[in-house]
Design a protein around this motif. Sequence first.
Motif, PDB file in Angstrom:
ATOM      1  N   PHE A  46      -1.476  -1.339  -5.317  1.00  0.00           N
ATOM      2  CA  PHE A  46      -2.729  -1.263  -4.558  1.00  0.00           C
ATOM      3  C   PHE A  46      -3.542  -2.543  -4.739  1.00  0.00           C
ATOM      4  CE2 PHE A  46      -2.495   3.589  -5.226  1.00  0.00           C
ATOM      5  CZ  PHE A  46      -1.747   3.766  -4.068  1.00  0.00           C
TER       6      PHE A  46
ATOM      7  N   ALA B   4      -1.971  -5.123  -2.586  1.00  0.00           N
ATOM      8  CA  ALA B   4      -2.321  -4.855  -1.190  1.00  0.00           C
ATOM      9  C   ALA B   4      -3.745  -5.317  -0.894  1.00  0.00           C
ATOM     10  CB  ALA B   4      -2.163  -3.366  -0.879  1.00  0.00           C
TER      11      ALA B   4
ATOM     12  N   THR C 121      -7.989   0.850   0.439  1.00  0.00           N
ATOM     13  CA  THR C 121      -7.242   0.324  -0.701  1.00  0.00           C
ATOM     14  C   THR C 121      -8.049   0.454  -1.986  1.00  0.00           C
ATOM     15  OG1 THR C 121      -6.092  -1.185   0.783  1.00  0.00           O
ATOM     16  CG2 THR C 121      -5.958  -1.674  -1.563  1.00  0.00           C
TER      17      THR C 121
ATOM     18  N   ARG D 228      -4.676  -8.022   1.843  1.00  0.00           N
ATOM     19  CA  ARG D 228      -5.549  -7.633   2.948  1.00  0.00           C
ATOM     20  C   ARG D 228      -6.762  -8.561   3.037  1.00  0.00           C
ATOM     21  NH1 ARG D 228      -4.871  -0.997   3.152  1.00  0.00           N
ATOM     22  NH2 ARG D 228      -3.059  -1.172   4.521  1.00  0.00           N
TER      23      ARG D 228
ATOM     24  N   LYS E 126       1.677   4.202  -2.900  1.00  0.00           N
ATOM     25  CA  LYS E 126       1.642   5.651  -2.694  1.00  0.00           C
ATOM     26  C   LYS E 126       2.919   6.318  -3.206  1.00  0.00           C
ATOM     27  CE  LYS E 126      -1.461   5.713   1.300  1.00  0.00           C
ATOM     28  NZ  LYS E 126      -1.586   6.133   2.709  1.00  0.00           N
TER      29      LYS E 126
ATOM     30  N   GLN F 243       0.840  -1.197   0.000  1.00  0.00           N
ATOM     31  CA  GLN F 243       0.000   0.000   0.000  1.00  0.00           C
ATOM     32  C   GLN F 243       0.880   1.254   0.000  1.00  0.00           C
ATOM     33  OE1 GLN F 243      -3.401  -0.099  -0.063  1.00  0.00           O
ATOM     34  NE2 GLN F 243      -3.889   2.033   0.311  1.00  0.00           N
ATOM     35  N   HIS F 244       1.910   1.237   0.837  1.00  0.00           N
ATOM     36  CA  HIS F 244       2.806   2.396   0.885  1.00  0.00           C
ATOM     37  C   HIS F 244       3.662   2.515  -0.375  1.00  0.00           C
ATOM     38  CE1 HIS F 244       1.986   4.344   4.653  1.00  0.00           C
ATOM     39  NE2 HIS F 244       1.788   3.155   5.183  1.00  0.00           N
TER      40      HIS F 244
ATOM     41  N   GLN G 299     -10.064  -0.929   6.039  1.00  0.00           N
ATOM     42  CA  GLN G 299      -8.797  -1.097   5.325  1.00  0.00           C
ATOM     43  C   GLN G 299      -9.042  -1.440   3.863  1.00  0.00           C
ATOM     44  OE1 GLN G 299      -6.680  -4.029   7.733  1.00  0.00           O
ATOM     45  NE2 GLN G 299      -5.173  -2.445   8.211  1.00  0.00           N
TER      46      GLN G 299
END
Length: 173
Positions: free
Chosen positions: A137, A140, A157, A144, A122, A118-119, A153
């Motif tokens: 993403f 992620a 995303t 998740r 970004k 996720q980071h 969460q």
Amino acid sequence: MSYIHGYDPDTLREQVVAHECLERLDEIGEKRSLPALLERVWLLKVLDRPDDALVLAEESVRVARMAGTRKDLLRARILHASVLQVRRAFAAADQELTTCAHEAEGQGWSAIAAFAYQHRGKVHYDAHDFDAARADFKRALFLRQEAGADDAQLQTTLAAIDAADRRRARVAS
């Protein structure tokens, strides 16, 4: 208590109430435990104090390396990379997050791997590589779901995927 009141739909940055974060920063004070250090790093980051956040992020990585678990170290490194992202050191952030994501996946720690992807998404998003951001993403989201993440969460995303799609479409037209 969560200090995040949403995410900016264009920048994907956390939306916080500054005085709440400042009050929490005062409450924590100079505590040196790893959780306190990590929280202080995050608060400084969202308060747009990246230089102060970087100093503490580096310290938190050292503390995690000396006294924490492997999971603690990964979390500290991911947070450190997110500070690098805010400072626009995209290559360094990308490298750190890639290493963290691969290590977490190798250990079967889906939630931590998702956090890293996720980071990293970004980072790509801020660097205007919207295809890579979208791919991260999506990864992620999958991780998740695999980890049984809560709806909040998953929605975060999904919103990031939508933002990457919108930005890709704008660039393409």
